[in-house]
Design a protein around this motif. Structure first.
Motif, PDB file in Angstrom:
ATOM      1  N   LYS A 364       0.822  -1.214   0.000  1.00 47.09           N
ATOM      2  CA  LYS A 364       0.000   0.000   0.000  1.00 47.09           C
ATOM      3  C   LYS A 364       0.856   1.264   0.000  1.00 47.09           C
ATOM      4  CE  LYS A 364      -3.945  -2.199   2.271  1.00 47.09           C
ATOM      5  NZ  LYS A 364      -4.896  -2.134   3.410  1.00 47.09           N
ATOM      6  N   ARG A 366       3.647   1.867   1.259  1.00 43.33           N
ATOM      7  CA  ARG A 366       4.503   2.166   2.422  1.00 43.33           C
ATOM      8  C   ARG A 366       5.982   1.990   2.069  1.00 43.33           C
ATOM      9  NH1 ARG A 366       1.866   2.335   7.373  1.00 43.33           N
ATOM     10  NH2 ARG A 366       3.758   1.684   8.460  1.00 43.33           N
ATOM     11  N   GLU A 446       7.983   3.910   4.821  1.00 36.10           N
ATOM     12  CA  GLU A 446       7.258   4.571   5.904  1.00 36.10           C
ATOM     13  C   GLU A 446       7.141   3.554   7.036  1.00 36.10           C
ATOM     14  OE1 GLU A 446       3.257   7.259   6.727  1.00 36.10           O
ATOM     15  OE2 GLU A 446       3.380   6.011   4.933  1.00 36.10           O
ATOM     16  N   ILE A 448       6.762   3.838  10.388  1.00 34.11           N
ATOM     17  CA  ILE A 448       5.568   4.121  11.170  1.00 34.11           C
ATOM     18  C   ILE A 448       4.972   5.396  10.608  1.00 34.11           C
ATOM     19  CG2 ILE A 448       6.398   2.982  13.263  1.00 34.11           C
ATOM     20  CD1 ILE A 448       7.145   5.720  14.344  1.00 34.11           C
ATOM     21  N   LYS A 449       3.818   5.745  11.063  1.00 29.18           N
ATOM     22  CA  LYS A 449       3.167   6.936  10.539  1.00 29.18           C
ATOM     23  C   LYS A 449       4.071   8.152  10.686  1.00 29.18           C
ATOM     24  CE  LYS A 449      -1.053   9.693  10.790  1.00 29.18           C
ATOM     25  NZ  LYS A 449      -2.364   9.905  11.466  1.00 29.18           N
ATOM     26  N   ASN A 450       4.269   8.890   9.586  1.00 28.55           N
ATOM     27  CA  ASN A 450       5.040  10.142   9.531  1.00 28.55           C
ATOM     28  C   ASN A 450       6.547   9.939   9.624  1.00 28.55           C
ATOM     29  OD1 ASN A 450       2.665  11.625   9.366  1.00 28.55           O
ATOM     30  ND2 ASN A 450       2.516  11.834  11.607  1.00 28.55           N
ATOM     31  N   ARG A 452       9.707   8.444   7.685  1.00 27.43           N
ATOM     32  CA  ARG A 452      10.166   7.906   6.410  1.00 27.43           C
ATOM     33  C   ARG A 452      11.670   7.661   6.463  1.00 27.43           C
ATOM     34  NH1 ARG A 452       6.831   7.527   2.257  1.00 27.43           N
ATOM     35  NH2 ARG A 452       4.786   8.520   2.387  1.00 27.43           N
ATOM     36  N   TYR A 503      11.089  12.695   9.953  1.00 26.26           N
ATOM     37  CA  TYR A 503       9.898  12.539  10.797  1.00 26.26           C
ATOM     38  C   TYR A 503       9.153  13.856  10.867  1.00 26.26           C
ATOM     39  CZ  TYR A 503       6.873  11.416  14.736  1.00 26.26           C
ATOM     40  OH  TYR A 503       5.780  11.198  15.532  1.00 26.26           O
ATOM     41  N   THR A 504       7.841  13.803  10.641  1.00 31.10           N
ATOM     42  CA  THR A 504       6.985  14.979  10.674  1.00 31.10           C
ATOM     43  C   THR A 504       5.852  14.746  11.661  1.00 31.10           C
ATOM     44  OG1 THR A 504       7.455  15.448   8.357  1.00 31.10           O
ATOM     45  CG2 THR A 504       5.541  16.529   9.309  1.00 31.10           C
ATOM     46  N   VAL A 505       5.575  15.752  12.487  1.00 29.66           N
ATOM     47  CA  VAL A 505       4.505  15.636  13.454  1.00 29.66           C
ATOM     48  C   VAL A 505       3.774  16.966  13.558  1.00 29.66           C
ATOM     49  CG1 VAL A 505       5.991  16.236  15.418  1.00 29.66           C
ATOM     50  CG2 VAL A 505       3.891  14.921  15.801  1.00 29.66           C
ATOM     51  N   THR A 513       9.389  19.081  11.930  1.00 30.59           N
ATOM     52  CA  THR A 513       9.977  18.158  10.966  1.00 30.59           C
ATOM     53  C   THR A 513      11.438  17.958  11.329  1.00 30.59           C
ATOM     54  OG1 THR A 513       8.509  18.894   9.190  1.00 30.59           O
ATOM     55  CG2 THR A 513      10.490  17.705   8.547  1.00 30.59           C
TER      56      THR A 513
END
Length: 1009
Positions: A364, A366, A446, A448-450, A452, A503-505, A513
């Protein structure tokens, strides 16, 4: 009866279904929802098919589809729509603005950022402005278009003579910026590895905050180039073709054979001497002889050497690309053929390019795996060295050939320059053949979420072969009986292995970032050369080392450098209006010794989007206002790879010694010390401060970017000159000079429309710099960089400053001569030099700093417009600077040279006819030493050029659809149309004797399927 009714109903439904499947022509128009203005270039595709069209200048489109089809409408900056046709033959579509899409994304170091959030100084190229410019080097088309980017180019085929500097001169060493192409770093000439048609975007990182992520490689700035990728849901086949004619137009007017004789006669008459010349005789007027040699084989000519050397030349550029994009992957393949003949006969650049870009998603999307690979093969045929100067120096009385068909040459009284046509003909087959494989493989996960993770392996491989043959020759009475072949082969391999985590949050109003990474790179090079003399047969088929019979020489060398780096970057934004960014990079390089092997390059920047504050939020005129400030350090390690080592070499001439003292036999070969190593040498470091303002007004119609920068370069890497008593090996690299460069940059853009059919775009760029050397070691203070060796140093002056004599016009009257200044050779019509030190004597002590040819101001103005299916753009570029006109040695001083001179001498000073002339009086003797460096050679080198003009026509979508093409555009383009300048040399853009820039006229066509 019921059965009959059921049957009739079924038949009716079947008929309606069949009718619903009828294929017909569907027309329509796409407009913006907010302004109800037509949108040009909107993609309208029938869902589930590859059938589609793009809207024309009126926003209109035509497609063929079934009556119940669904149209997928997409356009950058707007929200995509799916529009059911529902049996309509005309569909009106209104697209809503997508605020997020309008936030332009800019590729920066190892990542990308929203332009609105960038706090450093980054310039972005508008690719639409340069796509139609025929060039082998995409960088040459950026001249004057970006503030802070200076592009110096000449007419060398293929654009290989193009040089780029960012924010002036940063170092006395190599000032080439770092290029990053799809993540792969290089300093190679872009002309040899990139087809301009493949370029999707170009970003220039100018200040330390944006460039310091590249550490020791970033002192000269960074240029990031991204190549084209296939777009999701799109299948494209594009064909582009250009055919150009190039014309020589920058010649200097030189004397013909008769004028030369008349000037000679006048010069001797001014000296009070009866004229006499070996060729023109000794009568009252000069007479051109029938022959100019004693053997009477060379008839007198009247040769315009520019006409013989330069020619109209062709340029061809063809590009085919195929691309397909889907949700899970994309692939694009392009092929380019570029062939450019030079203005100088037989010179040529011929290149083949193949590029493959692809990426595919798994799990998907990722995990994405892809590559960008470019393979280039090119051949260069070079000009004879110095032939541009030879064109104006060679005497017009000499013809090209003698009566026997051999080459004519200079004879008594006509100088000693070689025949330019002989040089061209005999070197026409000398060439260089090269291959380059350039690209990368990457994988992005990816995790985990956010978060890369990306790994990238870059490769830059270059193999080159060059063959240079110098045949036996004869011209006039001069003969060379030895021929020589020089062959070289070089292999260069560079790999770059990069791993990053991004990483972005987003936490409420807080956006963060973070980027962390490591990088390892290695460059290896090996060269092999061979040389041999005495080839019995000179035909090209025999120009190989084995074809010679005489002495031969060979050699082999190699080098290696390596670097490992760790870096990190943190971007923080609060409420999208308070912005903060920090970067740090540590580099360790094999170029430096153990005492200074590592260096750290930090940077910090901040921004304040004032337009987001409540007190400006409701100001309707203001679209965006951002203040920026940054500080940071970048480095430079471009020096001898082995500068830290003491080097020795085997040399018979300087190190051979008769150990036995018998004074006969073979002398043993010895070893000589070449240079001394320096384990304490360290990096050049450039510290830069930047302040900037980004302003947008009137619904983004007007945008302005202003920047001020101040950068200091310290510990520049130089070789220390040494005194003779040190002996062999005195050269040693060390850190020994500092420089300051500061300036202003601006770019102003206005975009608007008149009515619904006419759109226009105006962009103005401007840059102004000041450069100076700020410090030098004490032992070279008065000798390095042009100092006079006594009491004047280049410290405080710009790099490359001229030292010479100031002048005060000419001595025109007897009163001028009675100025109580002792100037050997002074007289009426002679240059008047200024007594700087006031001792009433003109001598070496009066030399002073006269200036520099570094630009004081550079600018560009681009006007673009569209009217229905027509488009046009006009681009002007200009510069304000002083210029040292080397050509005056030939054009203005008859006494300095026996070859040709410029027609300016026909207007030389004399008291009766040309009293107000500023050209010194004709003379045959140089009593006043007027060849010395002085203000006389300095001119106003400022200019304005109409650099580029394009007029194009795009076939309306309704017509192109019937032709089964997606788009079709034809255009005419012209370059270097005219120049406004006071400079009297060949071309104020290219000082000295460069390869002349051609005037170019191009016909091009773009076809998309």
């Amino acid at each position: 009866m019921k059965r009959v009714l059921h049957l009739v109903l079924i038949l009716f439904c079947m008929v309606q279904a069949v009718k619903a499947q009828d294929v017909g022509e569907i027309t329509g128009q796409v407009v913006s929802a907010d302004k109800n203005e037509p949108l040009i270039g909107v993609s309208v595709v029938v869902k589930g098919t590859t059938t589609g069209a793009a809207t024309d200048a009126d926003g209109k489109f035509t497609v063929r589809a079934v009556s119940n089809a669904v149209l997928v409408v997409t356009y950058i900056g707007f929200i995509s729509q799916e529009v059911p046709v529902n049996g309509r033959s005309n569909v009106q579509i209104s697209l809503q603005t997508d605020a997020k899409a309008l936030e332009e994304v800019v590729v920066t170091g190892y990542t990308s950022e929203k332009k609105a959030d960038i706090t450093g100084a980054v310039s972005v190229v508008k690719m639409k402005d340069i796509t139609s410019i025929p060039t082998g080097n995409v960088m040459s088309s950026l001249q004057g278009r970006l503030p802070g980017v200076t592009v110096v180019t000449d007419g060398t085929p293929g654009g290989v003579g193009t040089g780029v500097s960012i924010r002036g001169i940063t170092t006395i060493n190599n000032s080439t910026p770092l290029y990053v192409v799809d993540g792969v770093q290089t300093r190679a000439n872009i002309a040899t590895l990139l087809n301009a048609n493949d370029v999707e975007s170009i970003q220039v990182l100018k200040d330390a905050a944006s460039a310091s992520i590249y550490g020791t490689q970033a002192a000269n700035g960074v240029i990031i180039i991204t190549t084209k990728k296939a777009r999701q849901g799109e299948i494209k086949v594009d064909f582009d073709a250009q055919l150009s004619a190039q014309y020589f137009h920058t010649g200097i007017k030189m004397l013909n054979a008769q004028q030369w004789g008349e000037v000679y006669w006048k010069a001797y008459q001014n000296d009070g001497v009866q004229p006499r010349h070996d060729q023109y005789g000794s009568g009252p007027t000069p007479v051109i002889p029938e022959f100019i040699d004693l053997n009477k084989t060379i008839r007198a000519g009247n040769t315009n050497w520019a006409d013989e050397v330069y020619k109209t030349a062709l340029l061809q550029n063809y590009n085919v690309s195929v691309s397909k994009g889907s949700e899970n992957g994309s692939a694009s393949l392009s092929f380019n053929y570029f062939d450019q003949d030079g203005l100088i006969k037989y010179t040529n650049f011929n290149r083949y390019n193949v590029r493959l870009n692809s990426d595919y998603g798994f799990f998907k999307n990722r995990l994405r795996i892809g590559e960008n690979v470019n393979v280039s093969r090119w051949t260069e045929k070079f000009k004879p060295g110095g032939i541009e100067e030879l064109v104006i120096a060679q005497h017009p009385l000499i013809p090209v050939y003698d009566i026997n068909g051999g080459y004519a040459g200079p004879t008594q009284g006509l100088g000693d320059k070689p025949n330019p046509i002989r040089l061209l003909n005999q070197q026409r087959d000398n060439r260089s053949n090269q291959w380059r494989i350039f690209g990368n493989l990457f994988a992005e996960l990816e995790a985990i979420k956010n978060l890369r993770l990306r790994t990238n392996l870059g490769l830059n491989y270059n193999n080159s072969f060059a063959s240079n043959f110098e045949p036996r020759w004869r011209e006039g009475d001069r003969t060379v009986d030895t021929n020589i072949l020089n062959v070289t082969n070089s292999n260069n391999l560079e790999y770059i292995f990069t791993n990053t985590a991004n990483y972005t949050v987003q936490l409420g109003d807080h956006s963060l970032t973070a980027l962390a990474g490591m990088e390892a790179k290695e460059f290896t090079s090996e060269d092999l050369f061979g040389r041999r003399v005495n080839f019995l047969i000179e035909d090209i088929d025999y120009r190989y080392l084995n074809g010679g019979s005489g002495a031969q020489l060979n050699g082999n060398s190699a080098s290696r450098t390596a670097m490992v780096s760790y870096f990190g970057k943190l971007n923080y934004a609060f409420m999208d209006k308070y912005l903060l960014s920090g970067t740090v990079r540590q580099d360790a390089s094999s170029r430096f010794g153990k005492n200074n092997n590592e260096a750290v390059f930090p940077a910090i920047s901040g921004g304040w989007r004032i337009s987001e504050e409540s007190f400006l939020k409701d100001v309707s005129l203001l679209s965006d206002l951002k203040l920026r400030a940054s500080w940071g350090k970048t480095g430079n390690d471009l020096m001898d790879n082995e500068a830290t080592y003491t080097k020795y070499g085997i040399n018979l001439n300087t190190a051979g010694y008769d150990l036995s003292g018998v004074n006969q036999g073979v002398i043993p070969t010895g070893i000589v010390k070449i240079r001394s190593g320096n384990q304490n040498i360290r990096w050049e470091v450039t510290t830069q401060t930047n302040f900037g303002v980004d302003l947008a007004m009137l619904n983004n119609k007007l945008s302005i970017t202003l920047d001020y920068f101040n950068k200091n370069t310290e510990d520049m890497l130089i070789d220390r000159p040494y005194i003779a008593i040190i002996g062999e090996g005195g050269y040693m690299a060390y850190n020994g000079a500092s420089m300051n460069n500061k300036g202003f940059e601006s770019i102003i853009n206005w975009r608007s429309s008149i009515g619904s059919d006419f759109n226009y775009d105006i962009t103005f760029t401007a840059s102004a710099y000041k450069n100076k050397i700020t410090s030098l070691p004490e032992d070279i203070l008065y000798t390095w960089g042009g100092g006079n060796g006594l009491d004047q140093s280049i410290v405080g002056q710009p790099l490359g400053s001229w030292m010479g004599y100031k002048t005060n016009g000419l001595y025109r009257t007897e009163a001028d001569l009675n100025d109580e200044i002792t100037q050997p050779g002074k007289g009426l019509g002679r240059i008047r030099y200024v007594d700087i030190n006031g001792d009433k004597v003109i001598d070496n002590k009066d030399r002073t700093w006269l200036g520099t040819d570094l630009p004081k101001f550079t600018g560009g103005l681009n006007l673009g417009m569209n009217y229905k299916s027509f488009d046009a753009s006009i681009f002007f570029t200009g510069m304000v600077r002083d210029a040292w006109n080397n050509a005056k040695f030939y054009t203005d001083f008859f006494q300095l040279w026996t070859g040709n001179h410029g027609t300016r001498l026909l207007d030389a000073w004399n008291p009766d006819e040309n009293f107000d002339s500023d050209i010194p009086a004709l003379t045959a003797v140089n009593l006043n030493d007027e060849g010395r460096g002085s203000e006389y050679f300095i001119e106003d080198g400022s200019y304005i050029k109409l650099k580029n003009l394009v007029v194009g026509y795009t076939l309306p979508a309704s017509v192109s659809g019937r032709l089964r093409v997606k788009n079709l555009r034809a255009y005419l383009q012209a370059q270097d149309l005219f120049t406004l300048t006071k400079y009297t040399g060949a071309d104020p853009e290219t000082l000295g004797y460069p390869y002349p820039i051609p005037r170019t006229v191009t016909f091009g066509v773009n076809v998309g399927f």
